[in-house]
Design an enzyme around this catalytic site. Structure first.
Site, PDB file in Angstrom:
ATOM      1  N   ARG A 186      35.702  35.326  51.370  1.00 32.30           N
ATOM      2  CA  ARG A 186      35.074  36.129  50.310  1.00 32.30           C
ATOM      3  C   ARG A 186      33.570  36.244  50.588  1.00 32.30           C
ATOM      4  O   ARG A 186      32.904  35.261  50.879  1.00 32.30           O
ATOM      5  CB  ARG A 186      35.311  35.462  48.956  1.00 32.30           C
ATOM      6  CG  ARG A 186      34.622  36.142  47.760  1.00 32.30           C
ATOM      7  CD  ARG A 186      33.288  35.506  47.433  1.00 32.30           C
ATOM      8  NE  ARG A 186      32.703  36.030  46.191  1.00 32.30           N
ATOM      9  CZ  ARG A 186      31.444  35.818  45.827  1.00 32.30           C
ATOM     10  NH1 ARG A 186      30.642  35.110  46.597  1.00 32.30           N
ATOM     11  NH2 ARG A 186      30.978  36.307  44.698  1.00 32.30           N
ATOM     12  N   VAL A 187      33.044  37.455  50.509  1.00 30.40           N
ATOM     13  CA  VAL A 187      31.598  37.660  50.639  1.00 30.40           C
ATOM     14  C   VAL A 187      31.094  38.247  49.323  1.00 30.40           C
ATOM     15  O   VAL A 187      31.710  39.181  48.786  1.00 30.40           O
ATOM     16  CB  VAL A 187      31.277  38.609  51.817  1.00 30.40           C
ATOM     17  CG1 VAL A 187      29.785  38.898  51.884  1.00 30.40           C
ATOM     18  CG2 VAL A 187      31.764  38.007  53.134  1.00 30.40           C
ATOM     19  N   GLY A 188      29.996  37.700  48.818  1.00 33.47           N
ATOM     20  CA  GLY A 188      29.432  38.191  47.553  1.00 33.47           C
ATOM     21  C   GLY A 188      28.333  39.207  47.786  1.00 33.47           C
ATOM     22  O   GLY A 188      28.176  39.759  48.874  1.00 33.47           O
ATOM     23  N   ASP A 189      27.552  39.424  46.758  1.00 33.35           N
ATOM     24  CA  ASP A 189      26.488  40.440  46.810  1.00 33.35           C
ATOM     25  C   ASP A 189      25.295  40.051  47.673  1.00 33.35           C
ATOM     26  O   ASP A 189      24.603  40.896  48.220  1.00 33.35           O
ATOM     27  CB  ASP A 189      25.956  40.688  45.389  1.00 33.35           C
ATOM     28  CG  ASP A 189      25.320  39.416  44.822  1.00 33.35           C
ATOM     29  OD1 ASP A 189      26.039  38.402  44.704  1.00 33.35           O
ATOM     30  OD2 ASP A 189      24.109  39.415  44.535  1.00 33.35           O
ATOM     31  N   GLY A 235      28.539  37.711  41.639  1.00 31.18           N
ATOM     32  CA  GLY A 235      28.358  38.665  42.717  1.00 31.18           C
ATOM     33  C   GLY A 235      29.146  39.951  42.615  1.00 31.18           C
ATOM     34  O   GLY A 235      28.641  41.022  42.979  1.00 31.18           O
ATOM     35  N   THR A 268      28.456  32.796  31.703  1.00 32.75           N
ATOM     36  CA  THR A 268      27.085  32.508  32.150  1.00 32.75           C
ATOM     37  C   THR A 268      26.876  31.014  32.367  1.00 32.75           C
ATOM     38  O   THR A 268      25.818  30.597  32.815  1.00 32.75           O
ATOM     39  CB  THR A 268      26.038  32.988  31.124  1.00 32.75           C
ATOM     40  OG1 THR A 268      26.338  32.365  29.879  1.00 32.75           O
ATOM     41  CG2 THR A 268      26.047  34.483  30.992  1.00 32.75           C
ATOM     42  N   THR A 290      20.483  37.072  42.047  1.00 30.08           N
ATOM     43  CA  THR A 290      21.445  35.979  41.989  1.00 30.08           C
ATOM     44  C   THR A 290      22.353  36.228  40.795  1.00 30.08           C
ATOM     45  O   THR A 290      22.003  36.993  39.900  1.00 30.08           O
ATOM     46  CB  THR A 290      20.735  34.614  41.861  1.00 30.08           C
ATOM     47  OG1 THR A 290      21.718  33.574  41.789  1.00 30.08           O
ATOM     48  CG2 THR A 290      19.857  34.543  40.622  1.00 30.08           C
ATOM     49  N   GLY A 291      23.510  35.589  40.792  1.00 30.21           N
ATOM     50  CA  GLY A 291      24.415  35.760  39.658  1.00 30.21           C
ATOM     51  C   GLY A 291      25.836  36.025  40.104  1.00 30.21           C
ATOM     52  O   GLY A 291      26.188  35.826  41.268  1.00 30.21           O
TER      53      GLY A 291
END
Ligand code: ASP
Length: 313
Positions: A203-206, A229, A169, A226-227
């Site tokens: 790379r693609v995140g959430d 992904g 975190t 957010t966070g």
């Protein structure tokens, strides 16, 4: 007379933000709220308000969106964004774009002008330019601050000290997002990001994936996340949260449950904002801090949880 009281709820990342970053995030959130709520106050649409708020945050170097974003492993900025309309479920997404200052505006163009929902890379950039956006140099998006951060991450990785999975975190998550309800009762949601530090190119995140980092449906709720992904994507967490609202949970309960589920199921971390069609709001995070703000007819609150803003609305 407008039937609904407009509301704008936004976030600017959730992580262990140090004290030294708090005031830049607070100010960035305030600027975005003012721009977005000005649209709603003149009876503009939720889509326009979300786009306006996110555009301001993409220009703000405090956030991991637009200029000032985290760098890929090879030192470039690659941006992802999604915008969605709750009235009719139109959506527009772009990913891995390198030559646009405002990916959220490119997402809007996809939403408005394409039968498709999602464009990546060169195809996304070509579509945006064909519809009037101006290209920028990738180096215009790269800050020396981020180059230093990348070198430090890569050095730590070489020494076996780096958190390359973003499972901690403490890793920075400065993605931006907004959800809005307009005077006609329509919801919209948007999310924009430079992704995670030292990510592999491509790379693609959430954030820009429909139902993962963003979703909006007038029949349930609007959401932005957010966070870290990858766990958020695996759980399709944005859609999971709005489905909870449709099933009867309040936006606050859905937000709390979504973050608990993220952690329980995959050990993930992050933050979420949720806005219901009745104007009720929810926010939750399991990171030490989250930057967020709320604008209504009555008030404008901008800051960083928990020090400045209480989680209760
Ligand atoms: N969720 C984003 C991603 O994984 C990162 C963030 O929220 O900061 O791309």
């Amino acid at each position: 007379m407008p039937e609904h009281k407009p509301i704008l709820l936004i976030h600017g990342g959730a992580w262990a933000m140090p004290d030294s970053d708090v005031s830049s995030h607070r100010q960035g959130i305030r600027n975005a709220l003012e721009a977005g709520y000005a649209v709603l106050a003149r009876n503009g649409s939720a889509l326009d308000a979300v786009e306006a708020a996110i555009t301001v945050m993409e220009d703000d170097e405090a956030f991991d969106a637009g200029r000032g974003s985290f760098l890929t492993r090879d030192g470039r900025v690659q941006l992802d964004a999604l915008l969605m309309s709750g009235a009719d479920l139109r959506a527009g997404g772009v990913a891995a774009v390198e030559h646009l200052r405002h990916p959220i505006q490119a997402a809007r163009l996809v939403l408005e002008h394409s039968p498709h929902v999602y464009f990546v890379g060169l195809g996304a950039e070509r579509f945006a330019l064909q519809h009037g956006m101006r290209p920028c140099d990738n180096m215009d998006l790269v800050l020396p601050r981020e180059q230093r951060r990348l070198y430090a991450a890569q050095e730590a990785e070489l020494k076996g000290l780096g958190d390359t999975t973003f499972s901690g975190t403490l890793g920075s998550h400065d993605t931006v997002g907004a959800v809005a309800l307009d005077s006609e009762g329509n919801l919209a949601a948007g999310t924009s990001t430079g992704g995670t530090l030292n990510k592999a190119p491509g790379r693609v995140g959430d954030s820009s994936l429909i139902g993962c980092g963003c979703y909006a449906d007038n029949q349930s709720a609007a959401v932005s996340l957010t966070g870290w992904g990858e766990p958020i994507m695996k759980l399709v967490l944005g859609k999971w949260a709005v489905d909870r609202v449709e099933a009867g949970a309040s936006p606050q309960q859905a937000a709390t449950d979504a973050i608990a589920y993220l952690h329980r199921r995959l050990g993930g971390h992050g933050g979420i904002i949720v806005l219901g069609p009745d104007g009720s709001v929810g926010l939750a995070h399991n990171t030490p801090r989250m930057a967020w703000g709320l604008a209504t007819e009555a008030e404008l609150r901008a800051g960083v949880t928990h020090e400045e803003l209480s989680l209760s609305f």
